[in-house]
Design a protein around this motif. Structure first.
Motif, PDB file in Angstrom:
ATOM      1  N   LEU A  44       0.839  -1.209   0.000  1.00 53.62           N
ATOM      2  CA  LEU A  44       0.000   0.000   0.000  1.00 53.62           C
ATOM      3  C   LEU A  44       0.870   1.252   0.000  1.00 53.62           C
ATOM      4  CD1 LEU A  44      -2.695   1.447   0.218  1.00 53.62           C
ATOM      5  CD2 LEU A  44      -2.622   1.118   2.700  1.00 53.62           C
ATOM      6  N   LYS A  45       1.946   1.228   0.821  1.00 55.13           N
ATOM      7  CA  LYS A  45       2.842   2.378   0.840  1.00 55.13           C
ATOM      8  C   LYS A  45       3.405   2.658  -0.543  1.00 55.13           C
ATOM      9  CE  LYS A  45       4.515   1.989   5.626  1.00 55.13           C
ATOM     10  NZ  LYS A  45       5.710   1.721   6.453  1.00 55.13           N
ATOM     11  N   GLU A  46       3.837   1.599  -1.220  1.00 61.03           N
ATOM     12  CA  GLU A  46       4.441   1.779  -2.541  1.00 61.03           C
ATOM     13  C   GLU A  46       3.417   2.329  -3.547  1.00 61.03           C
ATOM     14  OE1 GLU A  46       5.898  -2.088  -3.382  1.00 61.03           O
ATOM     15  OE2 GLU A  46       7.725  -1.884  -2.157  1.00 61.03           O
ATOM     16  N   GLU A  47       2.198   1.804  -3.480  1.00 66.05           N
ATOM     17  CA  GLU A  47       1.160   2.258  -4.410  1.00 66.05           C
ATOM     18  C   GLU A  47       0.792   3.723  -4.143  1.00 66.05           C
ATOM     19  OE1 GLU A  47      -0.069   0.690  -7.030  1.00 66.05           O
ATOM     20  OE2 GLU A  47       1.305  -0.967  -6.628  1.00 66.05           O
ATOM     21  N   VAL A  48       0.735   4.075  -2.851  1.00 67.38           N
ATOM     22  CA  VAL A  48       0.403   5.468  -2.508  1.00 67.38           C
ATOM     23  C   VAL A  48       1.495   6.416  -2.990  1.00 67.38           C
ATOM     24  CG1 VAL A  48       0.110   7.090  -0.583  1.00 67.38           C
ATOM     25  CG2 VAL A  48      -1.093   4.897  -0.566  1.00 67.38           C
ATOM     26  N   ALA A  90      -5.658   6.321   3.037  1.00 66.11           N
ATOM     27  CA  ALA A  90      -4.532   5.368   3.098  1.00 66.11           C
ATOM     28  C   ALA A  90      -3.588   5.720   4.239  1.00 66.11           C
ATOM     29  CB  ALA A  90      -3.792   5.367   1.772  1.00 66.11           C
ATOM     30  N   ARG A  91      -3.360   7.011   4.434  1.00 65.98           N
ATOM     31  CA  ARG A  91      -2.469   7.430   5.508  1.00 65.98           C
ATOM     32  C   ARG A  91      -3.070   7.131   6.895  1.00 65.98           C
ATOM     33  NH1 ARG A  91      -1.401  10.836   1.294  1.00 65.98           N
ATOM     34  NH2 ARG A  91       0.827  11.066   0.801  1.00 65.98           N
ATOM     35  N   GLU A  92      -4.366   7.191   6.991  1.00 70.82           N
ATOM     36  CA  GLU A  92      -5.023   6.843   8.237  1.00 70.82           C
ATOM     37  C   GLU A  92      -4.857   5.340   8.522  1.00 70.82           C
ATOM     38  OE1 GLU A  92      -6.527   8.636  10.596  1.00 70.82           O
ATOM     39  OE2 GLU A  92      -5.851  10.438   9.521  1.00 70.82           O
ATOM     40  N   ILE A  93      -4.947   4.527   7.454  1.00 62.39           N
ATOM     41  CA  ILE A  93      -4.753   3.072   7.606  1.00 62.39           C
ATOM     42  C   ILE A  93      -3.333   2.766   8.059  1.00 62.39           C
ATOM     43  CG2 ILE A  93      -4.628   0.879   6.332  1.00 62.39           C
ATOM     44  CD1 ILE A  93      -6.956   1.942   4.596  1.00 62.39           C
ATOM     45  N   LEU A  94      -2.371   3.446   7.426  1.00 60.46           N
ATOM     46  CA  LEU A  94      -0.962   3.169   7.726  1.00 60.46           C
ATOM     47  C   LEU A  94      -0.573   3.573   9.151  1.00 60.46           C
ATOM     48  CD1 LEU A  94       0.625   4.230   4.315  1.00 60.46           C
ATOM     49  CD2 LEU A  94       0.278   1.912   5.187  1.00 60.46           C
ATOM     50  N   LYS A  95      -1.354   4.445   9.759  1.00 66.39           N
ATOM     51  CA  LYS A  95      -1.071   4.829  11.144  1.00 66.39           C
ATOM     52  C   LYS A  95      -1.210   3.632  12.108  1.00 66.39           C
ATOM     53  CE  LYS A  95      -2.448   9.690  10.793  1.00 66.39           C
ATOM     54  NZ  LYS A  95      -3.446  10.705  11.246  1.00 66.39           N
ATOM     55  N   ASP A  96      -2.027   2.641  11.694  1.00 68.10           N
ATOM     56  CA  ASP A  96      -2.258   1.480  12.577  1.00 68.10           C
ATOM     57  C   ASP A  96      -1.098   0.490  12.573  1.00 68.10           C
ATOM     58  OD1 ASP A  96      -4.709   2.526  13.217  1.00 68.10           O
ATOM     59  OD2 ASP A  96      -5.806   1.341  11.730  1.00 68.10           O
ATOM     60  N   GLU A  97      -0.137   0.658  11.642  1.00 71.63           N
ATOM     61  CA  GLU A  97       0.954  -0.303  11.539  1.00 71.63           C
ATOM     62  C   GLU A  97       1.777  -0.344  12.825  1.00 71.63           C
ATOM     63  OE1 GLU A  97       4.816  -1.351   8.702  1.00 71.63           O
ATOM     64  OE2 GLU A  97       3.816   0.604   8.550  1.00 71.63           O
ATOM     65  N   VAL A  98       2.050   0.765  13.392  1.00 71.11           N
ATOM     66  CA  VAL A  98       2.864   0.810  14.621  1.00 71.11           C
ATOM     67  C   VAL A  98       2.190   0.057  15.739  1.00 71.11           C
ATOM     68  CG1 VAL A  98       3.869   2.344  16.355  1.00 71.11           C
ATOM     69  CG2 VAL A  98       3.876   3.006  13.934  1.00 71.11           C
ATOM     70  N   GLN A  99       0.895   0.270  15.889  1.00 72.99           N
ATOM     71  CA  GLN A  99       0.147  -0.392  16.968  1.00 72.99           C
ATOM     72  C   GLN A  99       0.087  -1.891  16.738  1.00 72.99           C
ATOM     73  OE1 GLN A  99      -0.781   1.493  19.553  1.00 72.99           O
ATOM     74  NE2 GLN A  99      -1.370  -0.348  20.657  1.00 72.99           N
ATOM     75  N   THR A 123      -4.985  -4.143   1.791  1.00 69.22           N
ATOM     76  CA  THR A 123      -5.217  -4.825   0.512  1.00 69.22           C
ATOM     77  C   THR A 123      -6.274  -4.102  -0.311  1.00 69.22           C
ATOM     78  OG1 THR A 123      -4.599  -6.953   1.486  1.00 69.22           O
ATOM     79  CG2 THR A 123      -5.892  -7.004  -0.545  1.00 69.22           C
ATOM     80  N   ASN A 124      -7.385  -3.828   0.313  1.00 67.70           N
ATOM     81  CA  ASN A 124      -8.504  -3.173  -0.399  1.00 67.70           C
ATOM     82  C   ASN A 124      -8.120  -1.771  -0.870  1.00 67.70           C
ATOM     83  OD1 ASN A 124     -10.112  -5.431  -0.035  1.00 67.70           O
ATOM     84  ND2 ASN A 124     -11.028  -4.644   1.868  1.00 67.70           N
ATOM     85  N   LYS A 125      -7.428  -1.022   0.007  1.00 70.54           N
ATOM     86  CA  LYS A 125      -7.074   0.350  -0.363  1.00 70.54           C
ATOM     87  C   LYS A 125      -6.037   0.362  -1.483  1.00 70.54           C
ATOM     88  CE  LYS A 125      -8.669   3.321   1.174  1.00 70.54           C
ATOM     89  NZ  LYS A 125      -9.827   4.107   0.679  1.00 70.54           N
ATOM     90  N   ALA A 126      -5.128  -0.645  -1.465  1.00 70.03           N
ATOM     91  CA  ALA A 126      -4.128  -0.739  -2.530  1.00 70.03           C
ATOM     92  C   ALA A 126      -4.796  -0.936  -3.880  1.00 70.03           C
ATOM     93  CB  ALA A 126      -3.163  -1.879  -2.241  1.00 70.03           C
ATOM     94  N   LYS A 127      -5.888  -1.724  -3.878  1.00 66.70           N
ATOM     95  CA  LYS A 127      -6.622  -1.934  -5.131  1.00 66.70           C
ATOM     96  C   LYS A 127      -7.239  -0.603  -5.610  1.00 66.70           C
ATOM     97  CE  LYS A 127      -7.878  -6.771  -4.203  1.00 66.70           C
ATOM     98  NZ  LYS A 127      -9.010  -7.687  -3.934  1.00 66.70           N
ATOM     99  N   GLU A 128      -7.778   0.162  -4.654  1.00 63.69           N
ATOM    100  CA  GLU A 128      -8.393   1.463  -5.008  1.00 63.69           C
ATOM    101  C   GLU A 128      -7.342   2.421  -5.544  1.00 63.69           C
ATOM    102  OE1 GLU A 128     -10.884   5.089  -2.844  1.00 63.69           O
ATOM    103  OE2 GLU A 128     -10.722   3.143  -1.850  1.00 63.69           O
ATOM    104  N   VAL A 129      -6.132   2.383  -4.882  1.00 66.51           N
ATOM    105  CA  VAL A 129      -5.044   3.252  -5.340  1.00 66.51           C
ATOM    106  C   VAL A 129      -4.608   2.858  -6.743  1.00 66.51           C
ATOM    107  CG1 VAL A 129      -2.639   3.886  -4.937  1.00 66.51           C
ATOM    108  CG2 VAL A 129      -4.247   3.782  -3.017  1.00 66.51           C
TER     109      VAL A 129
END
Length: 774
Positions: A44-48, A90-99, A123-129
């Motif tokens: 997802l990071k790469e796609e964003v 996507a950035r809101e989703i990625l904030k959960d990685e640390v937790q 996964t879903n957001k990467a498809k949207e991106v």
């Protein structure tokens, strides 16, 4: 048996295995969310990052398009909006990685629920991106901006003028009338025609009278390609054709493709062939209406305008309201008595209610101190406005274009002569005729009447061009204050060399203006005139005074330094006894007019002016015309209206061999001189060029019964006991007889009967006992 069972069980096992695989796929996907969440997040990071790069590139294209005033496509705007929203999510989703990496129970137990959720969302957001990246493949980022309609142009100010509102309303009604396809708005330069048509365009669009409204400025030198281009720009039409004809056909096709269209042609100076430009009208396209503006009335006629509206200057109240607004003048009553406010009112008056002058002068003086206002007033009164910001550029040069467009040298020179009179003065057209004859302005003119016809034609042309107006008195014209200022400005240039100082009464002739190469001078002076004037190139002198002073102010040597003078007009200059002896030195003089100059006993000095063609004593009291006047062998016109002449010396009229016109008025009023008067009138018979007579006799007995004026073409003959009452003589005569208390025998036996054949107007003030036969 066993073999059959095996054959039966095999397919069942295969089916169960297939079902298991089917069931295991979503299970595996769910396990993937849980155990491969890191790879999902990384993807997802790469796609964003890729999407951000594409979004940045797109933004650069958008910025470039906006700098070039292009319209951004709605799909581009939508994509950018979706990208911004998706990236934020996507950035809101990625904030959960640390937790998710921390786990729970102090890190001893992984947070399976959070990891599962993170993996799924990533996964879903990467498809949207990825989908948004695919949508980035757009063909166009921006488009050329559609042309703005002329109705969007500001027309601020016009609505407050009631005089304009009424005309605008009438123009709108004409646009709604299907019988009109060519409508014109005319008026002098700077009166507000362009502002009015812009207001009309705005209202026409608001009321949905037309599908399209376009406008082009024509100007004094029409450029077809420019006109086509202006109309094309308003329609979003791009021309690819090289020739004017090809562009005209393309434009015509485009205009015909619009069911209802208004074409405004602003500032038309001469007839324009619309078909050559590509503007269909009339039967060529019933849905196309033409609205044109011009500062020439005859152009509106030449364009076959079916409806014509004339825009005049503002009324005084409207003019002051506009001036107040533009100059930022407070209408507080406490200020209305101050010197500055009074000066501001006078400056506004100098603008002559002409909108362009009001706006330009008012803006230039806004916020200025009292000294600046005083200086501006002085300059405006002297027609010298170079120091008033934009007045010369916006006002004078605009009106000077009308002068430049007059064409012939004759009409231009004639127009400048109209500047010789004070503001609001009724200019006698006959004065202009006589000036023109004297300074030899006209080409191919053989008589005074031919010159008069040409002058009246000029007057008509100048009226149609709004450079002259009807006067308040018969046979007079007026010139607008600002137009006159422009005329004086032009006339004062070296090539014309006019000096005009007749708006204010000078107590003495200006010291600095006594020795110059002026060609024309018009001056108003109330004091004693100097005897040391030196004007070696002066051809026309118009001098005005106030005869109420009754002070003789003409030194004997007054005319000594004006030996090239051709036209001399003295108005209300009090002369007592006899004329200055220096008058005889004006051997080039061709026209002499002494208008209401008191009582002159001796005019014999005029006999020395052998080149004189026009002589007028109108309103100046002269009892006798001496024998010396008979020396004027070139005299064509003699005007004795309201002079009270009792006697013309015998042989004077018969000696004037080239006399064409005689204006006697109510001369010969002495009952004891009837026979002498008859003898004087009989002298007219021998004048082969004599064509015009104006006379007022108390009785028909003054007219010789055998007098037949065979060459007479124009006359006004009055026979009545009353005295002459008309202040101005209409020199365009209509062959009129005005009669009172006559008998049939008096008429039919007199020489008058020969004139009845060309009489056009017979005025009978009392009942008469005869039948008139023409």
């Amino acid at each position: 048996m066993a073999t059959g069972l095996v054959g039966f069980v095999g397919p069942i096992v295969s089916s169960i295995a297939g079902i298991g695989q089917f069931l295991m796929a979503p299970v595996g996907r769910h396990f993937g969310y849980l155990f491969s969440y890191k790879s999902k997040v990384k993807n997802l990071k790469e796609e964003v990052e890729k999407l951000d790069e594409k979004r940045g590139a797109m933004q650069l294209s958008v910025d470039e398009a906006e700098r070039n005033v292009k319209v951004i496509g709605p799909d581009v705007k939508g994509w950018l909006g979706r990208v911004d929203k998706c990236s934020e999510e996507a950035r809101e989703i990625l904030k959960d990685e640390v937790q998710a990496n921390k786990g729970c129970l102090y890190g001893w137990c992984p947070n399976l629920k959070l990891r599962y959720s993170l993996g799924k969302k990533a996964t879903n957001k990467a498809k949207e991106v990825a989908k948004l990246q695919e949508e980035r493949k757009l063909t166009e980022v921006a488009y050329n901006k559609p042309p703005p309609g002329i109705e969007s142009t500001s027309t601020e100010g016009i609505k407050v003028f009631e005089s304009r509102r009424l005309i605008t309303k009438d123009v709108m009604e004409a646009l709604k009338d299907d019988t009109f396809h060519m409508i014109a708005i005319c008026g002098m330069g700077g009166v507000g025609k362009t502002t009015m048509v812009k207001e009309v365009a705005k209202r026409a669009k608001e009321e949905k009278l037309f599908d399209e409204v376009v406008m082009a400025v024509v100007s004094q030198i029409p450029d077809k390609r420019k006109i086509q281009g202006e109309i094309g720009d308003k329609l979003g039409l791009k021309f690819e054709e090289e020739t004017e004809r090809g562009r005209a056909d393309r434009l015509c096709e485009r205009l015909k493709g619009t069911k209802r269209i208004l074409v405004i042609l602003d500032d038309v100076w001469k007839r324009l062939e619309l078909n050559n430009i590509g503007i269909p009208f009339g039967d060529g396209h019933r849905g196309c209406k033409i609205l044109l503006t011009s500062r020439f009335d005859n152009v509106c006629n030449d364009m076959n305008a079916q409806k014509k509206f004339t825009v005049e200057v503002l009324n005084e109240e409207e003019a002051w309201n506009l001036f107040e607004e533009m100059a930022g003048i407070s209408n507080d009553t406490s200020h209305t008595s101050t010197d500055l406010y009074i000066t501001q009112k006078k400056v506004a008056d100098e603008c002559g209610c002409l909108p362009i002058a009001i706006v330009t002068v008012a803006r230039a003086l806004k916020g200025k101190d009292e000294q600046s206002w005083n200086s501006a007033l002085l300059q405006l009164r002297k027609s010298m406005v170079k120091n008033i910001r934009e007045v010369e550029e916006n006002v004078f040069k605009s009106l000077e274009l009308s002068y430049n467009f007059l064409g012939s040298r004759e009409i231009k020179e004639f127009f400048l002569l109209c500047s010789l009179y004070s503001e609001d003065f009724n200019i006698p057209i006959e004065d202009l005729v006589r000036y023109g004859v004297a300074i030899e302005m006209f080409e191919a003119i053989d008589s005074v009447n031919e010159a008069r016809d040409r002058v009246h034609a000029f007057v008509d042309d100048l009226k149609r061009g709004y450079l002259l107006m009807d006067g308040e008195l018969e046979s007079c014209v007026k010139i607008h204050d600002v137009v006159r200022d422009v005329a004086i400005s032009i006339a004062s240039r070296e090539e014309h060399s006019f000096m005009v100082r007749c708006d204010e009464a000078l107590k003495e002739w200006p010291e600095k203006e006594r020795h110059k190469n002026y060609a024309v001078i018009s001056l108003r002076c109330t004091g004693k005139l100097p005897d040391d004037l030196e004007f070696p190139k002066l051809q026309l002198l118009r001098l005005q005074d106030n005869s109420a002073s009754k002070l003789p102010n003409l030194p004997n040597s007054f005319y000594g330094g004006m030996k090239e003078l051709k036209a001399l007009n003295m108005l209300n200059v009090y002369i007592e006894g006899s004329l200055p002896t220096s008058l005889r030195w004006l051997t080039n003089l061709r026209s002499l007019s002494l208008y209401e100059c008191g009582l002159i006993n001796d005019v014999s000095v005029i006999g020395a002016l052998e080149n004189l063609e026009i002589l007028s004593f109108e309103g100046t009291k002269i009892e006798e015309l001496p024998k010396e006047i008979g020396r004027l062998s070139h005299l064509k016109l003699l005007d004795l209206m309201r002079c009270g002449v009792v006697r013309i010396c015998p042989g004077v009229l018969s000696s004037l061999s080239k006399l064409e016109e005689l204006y006697l008025g109510s001369s010969f009023d002495d009952e004891n001189r009837i026979e002498e008067t008859k003898a004087t009138l009989t002298e007219l018979c021998g004048l082969s060029n004599f064509t015009t007579l104006v006379i007022h006799l108390r009785r028909s007995a003054y007219w010789p019964r055998d007098l037949v004026l065979t060459n007479l073409k124009a006359f006004s003959i009055t026979i009545s006991f009353g005295r002459e009452t008309r202040y101005f003589c209409d020199y365009q005569l209509q062959n009129q007889f005005s009669l009172e208390d006559l008998h049939e025998s008096d008429l039919m036996e007199s020489g008058f009967k020969n004139l009845f054949k060309i009489t056009k107007i017979l005025e009978i003030t009392r009942a008469m006992e005869f039948q008139f036969h023409k």
